[in-house]
Design a protein around this motif. Structure first.
Motif, PDB file in Angstrom:
ATOM      1  N   THR A   1      -1.175   1.103  -3.472  1.00 50.28           N
ATOM      2  CA  THR A   1      -1.439   0.692  -4.846  1.00 50.28           C
ATOM      3  C   THR A   1      -2.599  -0.288  -4.956  1.00 50.28           C
ATOM      4  OG1 THR A   1       0.067  -1.172  -4.699  1.00 50.28           O
ATOM      5  CG2 THR A   1       0.972   0.921  -5.502  1.00 50.28           C
ATOM      6  N   ARG A   2      -3.002  -0.911  -3.852  1.00 48.29           N
ATOM      7  CA  ARG A   2      -4.024  -1.961  -3.829  1.00 48.29           C
ATOM      8  C   ARG A   2      -3.551  -3.233  -4.536  1.00 48.29           C
ATOM      9  NH1 ARG A   2      -9.357   0.205  -2.490  1.00 48.29           N
ATOM     10  NH2 ARG A   2      -9.157   2.453  -2.384  1.00 48.29           N
ATOM     11  N   LEU A   3      -2.279  -3.301  -4.848  1.00 45.72           N
ATOM     12  CA  LEU A   3      -1.691  -4.488  -5.471  1.00 45.72           C
ATOM     13  C   LEU A   3      -0.657  -5.067  -4.530  1.00 45.72           C
ATOM     14  CD1 LEU A   3      -0.821  -3.307  -9.098  1.00 45.72           C
ATOM     15  CD2 LEU A   3      -2.473  -5.058  -8.490  1.00 45.72           C
ATOM     16  N   SER A   4      -0.554  -6.383  -4.507  1.00 47.84           N
ATOM     17  CA  SER A   4       0.561  -6.957  -3.764  1.00 47.84           C
ATOM     18  C   SER A   4       1.767  -6.958  -4.702  1.00 47.84           C
ATOM     19  CB  SER A   4       0.247  -8.383  -3.293  1.00 47.84           C
ATOM     20  OG  SER A   4       0.312  -9.303  -4.352  1.00 47.84           O
ATOM     21  N   PHE A   5       2.940  -6.918  -4.129  1.00 46.56           N
ATOM     22  CA  PHE A   5       4.174  -6.939  -4.906  1.00 46.56           C
ATOM     23  C   PHE A   5       4.244  -8.217  -5.732  1.00 46.56           C
ATOM     24  CE2 PHE A   5       8.881  -7.409  -5.185  1.00 46.56           C
ATOM     25  CZ  PHE A   5       9.147  -6.217  -5.834  1.00 46.56           C
ATOM     26  N   GLU A   6       3.864  -9.329  -5.115  1.00 47.13           N
ATOM     27  CA  GLU A   6       3.894 -10.621  -5.810  1.00 47.13           C
ATOM     28  C   GLU A   6       2.929 -10.634  -6.998  1.00 47.13           C
ATOM     29  OE1 GLU A   6       5.173 -11.385  -1.553  1.00 47.13           O
ATOM     30  OE2 GLU A   6       3.684 -10.158  -2.545  1.00 47.13           O
ATOM     31  N   LYS A   7       1.724 -10.091  -6.810  1.00 52.44           N
ATOM     32  CA  LYS A   7       0.758 -10.045  -7.912  1.00 52.44           C
ATOM     33  C   LYS A   7       1.231  -9.102  -9.012  1.00 52.44           C
ATOM     34  CE  LYS A   7      -3.200 -11.505  -5.260  1.00 52.44           C
ATOM     35  NZ  LYS A   7      -4.243 -11.076  -4.363  1.00 52.44           N
ATOM     36  N   ALA A   8       1.912  -8.031  -8.624  1.00 47.43           N
ATOM     37  CA  ALA A   8       2.437  -7.099  -9.614  1.00 47.43           C
ATOM     38  C   ALA A   8       3.484  -7.782 -10.496  1.00 47.43           C
ATOM     39  CB  ALA A   8       3.051  -5.883  -8.923  1.00 47.43           C
ATOM     40  N   LEU A   9       4.282  -8.685  -9.913  1.00 46.95           N
ATOM     41  CA  LEU A   9       5.335  -9.374 -10.665  1.00 46.95           C
ATOM     42  C   LEU A   9       4.860 -10.649 -11.353  1.00 46.95           C
ATOM     43  CD1 LEU A   9       8.320  -8.963  -8.191  1.00 46.95           C
ATOM     44  CD2 LEU A   9       7.996  -7.822 -10.392  1.00 46.95           C
ATOM     45  N   ALA A  10       3.648 -11.103 -11.066  1.00 48.16           N
ATOM     46  CA  ALA A  10       3.157 -12.383 -11.600  1.00 48.16           C
ATOM     47  C   ALA A  10       3.169 -12.431 -13.124  1.00 48.16           C
ATOM     48  CB  ALA A  10       1.757 -12.673 -11.072  1.00 48.16           C
TER      49      ALA A  10
ATOM     50  N   ASP B   1       2.569 -10.439   0.164  1.00 45.03           N
ATOM     51  CA  ASP B   1       1.588 -11.471   0.509  1.00 45.03           C
ATOM     52  C   ASP B   1       1.814 -12.042   1.909  1.00 45.03           C
ATOM     53  OD1 ASP B   1       0.271 -11.154  -1.886  1.00 45.03           O
ATOM     54  OD2 ASP B   1       1.207 -12.900  -2.841  1.00 45.03           O
ATOM     55  N   GLN B   2       3.061 -12.100   2.346  1.00 49.88           N
ATOM     56  CA  GLN B   2       3.367 -12.667   3.666  1.00 49.88           C
ATOM     57  C   GLN B   2       3.361 -11.610   4.774  1.00 49.88           C
ATOM     58  OE1 GLN B   2       3.620 -15.983   4.056  1.00 49.88           O
ATOM     59  NE2 GLN B   2       3.195 -16.100   1.853  1.00 49.88           N
ATOM     60  N   GLY B   3       2.923 -10.398   4.449  1.00 51.88           N
ATOM     61  CA  GLY B   3       2.881  -9.324   5.434  1.00 51.88           C
ATOM     62  C   GLY B   3       3.943  -8.285   5.145  1.00 51.88           C
ATOM     63  N   GLY B   4       3.714  -7.076   5.562  1.00 49.75           N
ATOM     64  CA  GLY B   4       4.632  -5.980   5.303  1.00 49.75           C
ATOM     65  C   GLY B   4       4.365  -5.357   3.945  1.00 49.75           C
ATOM     66  N   SER B   5       5.265  -4.506   3.529  1.00 46.58           N
ATOM     67  CA  SER B   5       5.111  -3.840   2.243  1.00 46.58           C
ATOM     68  C   SER B   5       6.470  -3.376   1.745  1.00 46.58           C
ATOM     69  CB  SER B   5       4.146  -2.660   2.357  1.00 46.58           C
ATOM     70  OG  SER B   5       4.681  -1.689   3.235  1.00 46.58           O
ATOM     71  N   VAL B   6       6.505  -3.016   0.484  1.00 46.93           N
ATOM     72  CA  VAL B   6       7.693  -2.424  -0.116  1.00 46.93           C
ATOM     73  C   VAL B   6       7.249  -1.113  -0.764  1.00 46.93           C
ATOM     74  CG1 VAL B   6       7.438  -3.737  -2.266  1.00 46.93           C
ATOM     75  CG2 VAL B   6       9.648  -2.786  -1.674  1.00 46.93           C
ATOM     76  N   VAL B   7       8.003  -0.055  -0.506  1.00 42.79           N
ATOM     77  CA  VAL B   7       7.681   1.257  -1.049  1.00 42.79           C
ATOM     78  C   VAL B   7       8.547   1.479  -2.287  1.00 42.79           C
ATOM     79  CG1 VAL B   7       7.680   3.754  -0.623  1.00 42.79           C
ATOM     80  CG2 VAL B   7       7.024   2.160   1.194  1.00 42.79           C
ATOM     81  N   VAL B   8       7.898   1.903  -3.374  1.00 37.68           N
ATOM     82  CA  VAL B   8       8.579   2.095  -4.653  1.00 37.68           C
ATOM     83  C   VAL B   8       8.355   3.528  -5.116  1.00 37.68           C
ATOM     84  CG1 VAL B   8       8.706   1.310  -7.043  1.00 37.68           C
ATOM     85  CG2 VAL B   8       8.178  -0.325  -5.223  1.00 37.68           C
TER      86      VAL B   8
ATOM     87  N   MET C   1       8.789  14.767 -11.624  1.00 37.49           N
ATOM     88  CA  MET C   1       8.429  14.548 -10.240  1.00 37.49           C
ATOM     89  C   MET C   1       7.999  13.090 -10.070  1.00 37.49           C
ATOM     90  SD  MET C   1       8.069  16.559  -7.545  1.00 37.49           S
ATOM     91  CE  MET C   1       7.523  16.310  -5.909  1.00 37.49           C
ATOM     92  N   SER C   2       8.225  12.564  -8.918  1.00 36.35           N
ATOM     93  CA  SER C   2       7.850  11.180  -8.659  1.00 36.35           C
ATOM     94  C   SER C   2       7.009  11.108  -7.390  1.00 36.35           C
ATOM     95  CB  SER C   2       9.096  10.314  -8.533  1.00 36.35           C
ATOM     96  OG  SER C   2       9.884  10.766  -7.455  1.00 36.35           O
ATOM     97  N   ALA C   3       6.380   9.963  -7.212  1.00 39.85           N
ATOM     98  CA  ALA C   3       5.543   9.724  -6.038  1.00 39.85           C
ATOM     99  C   ALA C   3       5.947   8.398  -5.427  1.00 39.85           C
ATOM    100  CB  ALA C   3       4.068   9.700  -6.446  1.00 39.85           C
ATOM    101  N   LEU C   4       5.605   8.184  -4.173  1.00 34.24           N
ATOM    102  CA  LEU C   4       5.897   6.945  -3.479  1.00 34.24           C
ATOM    103  C   LEU C   4       4.644   6.090  -3.410  1.00 34.24           C
ATOM    104  CD1 LEU C   4       8.044   8.371  -0.537  1.00 34.24           C
ATOM    105  CD2 LEU C   4       8.845   7.385  -2.695  1.00 34.24           C
ATOM    106  N   PHE C   5       4.788   4.811  -3.760  1.00 39.52           N
ATOM    107  CA  PHE C   5       3.662   3.887  -3.746  1.00 39.52           C
ATOM    108  C   PHE C   5       4.039   2.666  -2.926  1.00 39.52           C
ATOM    109  CE2 PHE C   5       3.024   6.424  -7.502  1.00 39.52           C
ATOM    110  CZ  PHE C   5       1.658   6.650  -7.508  1.00 39.52           C
ATOM    111  N   SER C   6       3.080   2.167  -2.176  1.00 39.53           N
ATOM    112  CA  SER C   6       3.296   0.999  -1.336  1.00 39.53           C
ATOM    113  C   SER C   6       2.677  -0.229  -1.983  1.00 39.53           C
ATOM    114  CB  SER C   6       2.651   1.241   0.039  1.00 39.53           C
ATOM    115  OG  SER C   6       2.744   0.084   0.833  1.00 39.53           O
ATOM    116  N   PHE C   7       3.507  -1.253  -2.206  1.00 34.19           N
ATOM    117  CA  PHE C   7       3.044  -2.550  -2.689  1.00 34.19           C
ATOM    118  C   PHE C   7       3.074  -3.495  -1.495  1.00 34.19           C
ATOM    119  CE2 PHE C   7       4.433  -0.554  -6.562  1.00 34.19           C
ATOM    120  CZ  PHE C   7       3.623  -1.067  -7.555  1.00 34.19           C
ATOM    121  N   HIS C   8       1.941  -4.085  -1.159  1.00 35.66           N
ATOM    122  CA  HIS C   8       1.871  -5.003  -0.028  1.00 35.66           C
ATOM    123  C   HIS C   8       2.536  -6.331  -0.379  1.00 35.66           C
ATOM    124  CE1 HIS C   8      -0.782  -2.323   2.152  1.00 35.66           C
ATOM    125  NE2 HIS C   8      -1.378  -2.093   0.989  1.00 35.66           N
TER     126      HIS C   8
END
Length: 123
Positions: free
Chosen positions: A39-48, A10-17, A1-8
């Motif tokens: 997720t409380r993480l930004s997508f950019e910070k997650a990839l840093a 930095d420039q606004g908006g979000s991406v759902v993974v 089973m999987s879940a959906l998580f939102s990564f914010h």
């Protein structure tokens, strides 16, 4: 089973993974009732961290005595709701593929007496 998580972003908006749920977590809802968790993480910070790892690897190849004309780094990136982005593993080892390319230069031809090699040709 999987879940959906939102990564914010930095420039606004979000991406759902869509990510696998941690072991031992079970939800009674159907796929139609899935909720997007923050997720409380930004997508950019997650990839840093992955970006920093790629930069460090590239620096190692640029320090070679004869620098390659091209460096290609390939690795799988896995997103995690808590850890951010991590280099994905294949089997028991991490996945990391490196391709280095050199182009023949006029100096190479003069010293070896050979012209440029065709792709895949061995010298």
């Amino acid at each position: 089973m999987s879940a959906l998580f939102s990564f914010h972003l930095d420039q606004g908006g979000s991406v759902v993974v869509e990510l696998p749920e941690p072991p031992g977590v079970s939800r009674a809802s159907s796929w139609k009732e899935r909720v997007v968790e923050d997720t409380r993480l930004s997508f950019e910070k997650a990839l840093a961290n992955v970006r920093d790892a790629a930069s460090a690897a590239l620096a190692q190849f640029q320090e070679m005595s004869r620098r390659p004309d091209e460096v290609e780094l390939k690795f799988g990136v896995k997103l995690d709701a808590k850890a951010g982005a991590v280099i994905a593993q294949t089997g028991l080892e991490g996945q990391f593929e490196v391709t280095l390319r050199w182009q023949a230069t006029p100096d190479d031809t003069a010293t070896t007496g050979l012209g440029p090699r065709a792709p895949g040709e061995r010298g």
